[in-house]
Design a protein around this motif. Structure first.
Motif, PDB file in Angstrom:
ATOM      1  N   ALA A  43       0.562  -1.081  -0.219  1.00 35.20           N
ATOM      2  CA  ALA A  43       0.083  -0.038   0.184  1.00 35.20           C
ATOM      3  C   ALA A  43       0.876   1.283  -0.080  1.00 35.20           C
ATOM      4  O   ALA A  43       1.876   1.034   0.608  1.00 35.20           O
ATOM      5  CB  ALA A  43      -0.966  -0.031   1.226  1.00 35.20           C
ATOM      6  N   LEU A  44       0.489   2.178  -0.665  1.00 33.32           N
ATOM      7  CA  LEU A  44       1.232   3.666  -0.568  1.00 33.32           C
ATOM      8  C   LEU A  44       1.360   4.307   0.564  1.00 33.32           C
ATOM      9  O   LEU A  44       0.595   4.436   1.505  1.00 33.32           O
ATOM     10  CB  LEU A  44       0.375   4.625  -1.455  1.00 33.32           C
ATOM     11  N   HIS A  45       2.635   4.289   1.087  1.00 33.10           N
ATOM     12  CA  HIS A  45       2.770   5.069   2.413  1.00 33.10           C
ATOM     13  C   HIS A  45       3.170   6.467   2.149  1.00 33.10           C
ATOM     14  O   HIS A  45       2.377   7.205   2.684  1.00 33.10           O
ATOM     15  CB  HIS A  45       4.208   4.158   3.107  1.00 33.10           C
ATOM     16  N   TYR A  46       3.927   6.855   1.463  1.00 33.01           N
ATOM     17  CA  TYR A  46       4.016   8.500   1.125  1.00 33.01           C
ATOM     18  C   TYR A  46       4.730   8.542  -0.167  1.00 33.01           C
ATOM     19  O   TYR A  46       5.330   7.828  -0.975  1.00 33.01           O
ATOM     20  CB  TYR A  46       5.327   9.196   2.158  1.00 33.01           C
ATOM     21  N   ALA A  47       4.225   9.710  -0.730  1.00 38.57           N
ATOM     22  CA  ALA A  47       4.590   9.834  -2.107  1.00 38.57           C
ATOM     23  C   ALA A  47       4.809  11.707  -2.100  1.00 38.57           C
ATOM     24  O   ALA A  47       4.584  12.485  -1.412  1.00 38.57           O
ATOM     25  CB  ALA A  47       3.310   9.733  -2.998  1.00 38.57           C
ATOM     26  N   GLY A  48       5.749  11.951  -3.043  1.00 36.30           N
ATOM     27  CA  GLY A  48       5.975  13.382  -3.356  1.00 36.30           C
ATOM     28  C   GLY A  48       6.963  13.978  -2.494  1.00 36.30           C
ATOM     29  O   GLY A  48       7.207  14.929  -2.352  1.00 36.30           O
ATOM     30  N   LEU A  49       7.649  13.101  -1.603  1.00 35.02           N
ATOM     31  CA  LEU A  49       8.730  13.611  -0.539  1.00 35.02           C
ATOM     32  C   LEU A  49       9.856  14.292  -1.204  1.00 35.02           C
ATOM     33  O   LEU A  49      10.157  13.875  -2.284  1.00 35.02           O
ATOM     34  CB  LEU A  49       9.228  12.521   0.630  1.00 35.02           C
ATOM     35  N   LYS A  63      14.746   0.269   9.514  1.00 37.85           N
ATOM     36  CA  LYS A  63      14.928  -0.081  11.054  1.00 37.85           C
ATOM     37  C   LYS A  63      13.932  -0.946  11.726  1.00 37.85           C
ATOM     38  O   LYS A  63      14.072  -1.655  12.446  1.00 37.85           O
ATOM     39  CB  LYS A  63      15.176   1.120  11.689  1.00 37.85           C
ATOM     40  N   SER A  64      12.555  -0.658  11.095  1.00 37.49           N
ATOM     41  CA  SER A  64      11.355  -1.385  11.488  1.00 37.49           C
ATOM     42  C   SER A  64      11.333  -2.888  11.321  1.00 37.49           C
ATOM     43  O   SER A  64      10.519  -3.388  11.681  1.00 37.49           O
ATOM     44  CB  SER A  64      10.068  -0.621  11.364  1.00 37.49           C
ATOM     45  N   GLY A  65      11.972  -3.085   9.913  1.00 36.23           N
ATOM     46  CA  GLY A  65      11.822  -4.343   9.290  1.00 36.23           C
ATOM     47  C   GLY A  65      10.639  -4.682   8.382  1.00 36.23           C
ATOM     48  O   GLY A  65      10.540  -5.769   7.951  1.00 36.23           O
ATOM     49  N   VAL A  66       9.926  -3.736   8.331  1.00 40.24           N
ATOM     50  CA  VAL A  66       8.820  -3.912   7.379  1.00 40.24           C
ATOM     51  C   VAL A  66       9.239  -3.880   6.008  1.00 40.24           C
ATOM     52  O   VAL A  66       9.638  -2.963   5.491  1.00 40.24           O
ATOM     53  CB  VAL A  66       7.548  -2.573   7.924  1.00 40.24           C
ATOM     54  N   PRO A  67       8.595  -4.751   5.126  1.00 40.09           N
ATOM     55  CA  PRO A  67       8.810  -4.831   3.794  1.00 40.09           C
ATOM     56  C   PRO A  67       8.478  -3.542   3.059  1.00 40.09           C
ATOM     57  O   PRO A  67       7.321  -3.283   3.526  1.00 40.09           O
ATOM     58  CB  PRO A  67       8.173  -5.892   3.191  1.00 40.09           C
ATOM     59  N   TYR A  68       9.354  -2.999   2.180  1.00 37.49           N
ATOM     60  CA  TYR A  68       8.866  -1.718   1.338  1.00 37.49           C
ATOM     61  C   TYR A  68       9.459  -1.942   0.121  1.00 37.49           C
ATOM     62  O   TYR A  68      10.346  -2.501  -0.317  1.00 37.49           O
ATOM     63  CB  TYR A  68       9.517  -0.484   2.116  1.00 37.49           C
ATOM     64  N   GLN A  69       8.810  -0.834  -0.866  1.00 38.52           N
ATOM     65  CA  GLN A  69       9.358  -0.905  -2.260  1.00 38.52           C
ATOM     66  C   GLN A  69       9.211   0.652  -2.633  1.00 38.52           C
ATOM     67  O   GLN A  69       8.521   1.596  -2.107  1.00 38.52           O
ATOM     68  CB  GLN A  69       8.631  -1.388  -3.137  1.00 38.52           C
ATOM     69  N   VAL A  70      10.336   1.079  -3.225  1.00 39.48           N
ATOM     70  CA  VAL A  70      10.388   2.367  -3.785  1.00 39.48           C
ATOM     71  C   VAL A  70      10.157   2.649  -5.460  1.00 39.48           C
ATOM     72  O   VAL A  70      10.863   1.914  -6.224  1.00 39.48           O
ATOM     73  CB  VAL A  70      11.857   3.067  -3.611  1.00 39.48           C
ATOM     74  N   ARG A  71       9.002   3.242  -5.542  1.00 38.59           N
ATOM     75  CA  ARG A  71       8.457   3.248  -7.052  1.00 38.59           C
ATOM     76  C   ARG A  71       8.535   4.732  -7.506  1.00 38.59           C
ATOM     77  O   ARG A  71       7.679   5.458  -7.081  1.00 38.59           O
ATOM     78  CB  ARG A  71       7.030   2.663  -7.044  1.00 38.59           C
ATOM     79  N   GLY A  72       9.364   5.102  -8.178  1.00 42.95           N
ATOM     80  CA  GLY A  72       9.592   6.565  -8.370  1.00 42.95           C
ATOM     81  C   GLY A  72       9.787   7.380  -7.078  1.00 42.95           C
ATOM     82  O   GLY A  72      10.634   7.292  -6.450  1.00 42.95           O
ATOM     83  N   ASP A  73       8.945   8.434  -6.966  1.00 35.90           N
ATOM     84  CA  ASP A  73       8.963   9.062  -5.621  1.00 35.90           C
ATOM     85  C   ASP A  73       7.892   8.649  -4.638  1.00 35.90           C
ATOM     86  O   ASP A  73       7.736   9.606  -3.853  1.00 35.90           O
ATOM     87  CB  ASP A  73       8.791  10.603  -6.277  1.00 35.90           C
ATOM     88  N   SER A  74       7.425   7.358  -4.827  1.00 30.09           N
ATOM     89  CA  SER A  74       6.699   6.953  -3.857  1.00 30.09           C
ATOM     90  C   SER A  74       7.373   5.830  -3.004  1.00 30.09           C
ATOM     91  O   SER A  74       8.331   5.174  -3.598  1.00 30.09           O
ATOM     92  CB  SER A  74       5.388   6.375  -4.612  1.00 30.09           C
TER      93      SER A  74
END
Length: 222
Positions: A43-49, A63-74
């Motif tokens: 799910a989208l966490h933050y965008a446009g930062l 640091k939290s260990g949660v899986p994440y992905q970087v898609r462009g600026d999102s």
């Protein structure tokens, strides 16, 4: 099994090759669907930062260990963890605003601080606070406010001040109604400034012209 062997022996080499290829594609397709089914829903966490903000957020997510992905600026995270992660990051003050506000004045002491230094810090803090307020607009990704105020303290109402507001949006244009509201927001926060002395600039589309009312005067915000 014997029937399958007999069937394959009756086929030509080309037919056996086609059947083998079809079997391999089917097997790989099943394995691919199985792998996708086991992947977490993102799910989208933050965008446009801004880069600095995004870097701080990613470091905290790692640091939290949660899986994440970087898609462009999102930044996308596992959906089941998104809300809890947002509250955790908020507790750390993330994503941090790129605009410093009145906290600038907290670090100033009376010793060694001249009136000119305080004035400069005061107006810089005012710019940061106004930018923070403007960032509440849903289509605004970043905002910069520049105040041109004649020398003197903020209580000098006779000062002829002007300002410019530069905005970067998420793709949708700044409407004339929004621009008019921003002019009144900035001018009301600076003594001696009128709304017609505030210029609103969309970083992609240029200056946002004021909404002309009767007799060519800017119409008040709706």
């Amino acid at each position: 099994m014997r029937k399958l062997q007999d069937y394959m022996r009756e086929r030509s080499a080309r037919q056996r090759l086609i059947l083998g290829g079809a079997f391999l594609v089917t097997f790989l397709g099943i394995m691919g669907f199985s792998w996708l089914a086991n992947q977490p829903t993102m799910a989208l966490h933050y965008a446009g930062l801004e880069p600095g903000q995004a870097g701080s957020v990613i470091a905290s997510v790692e640091k939290s260990g949660v899986p994440y992905q970087v898609r462009g600026d999102s930044i996308w995270v596992r959906q089941a963890d998104r809300d809890q992660l947002r509250m955790s990051l908020a507790g750390e003050g993330l994503p941090a605003s790129g605009n410093a506000g009145y906290e600038i004045l907290d670090g100033m002491s009376g010793i060694g601080t001249t009136s000119q230094m305080f004035d400069a810090a005061y107006w810089r803090a005012k710019e940061g606070e106004l930018a923070r307020t403007i960032l509440a607009l849903p289509n605004v990704k970043s905002a910069r406010v520049h105040l041109a105020v004649p020398a003197g303290r903020g209580y000098r109402r006779e000062a002829k001040a002007s300002a410019s507001v530069t905005l970067t949006t998420n793709g949708s244009a700044i409407s004339q109604a929004q621009a008019s509201a921003l002019r009144y927001l900035v001018s009301s926060g600076v003594p001696g400034m009128s709304a017609d002395r505030v210029t609103v600039i969309d970083s992609e589309r240029g200056v946002v012209a004021p909404d002309e009312g009767p007799a060519g005067k800017p119409a008040p915000p709706k």
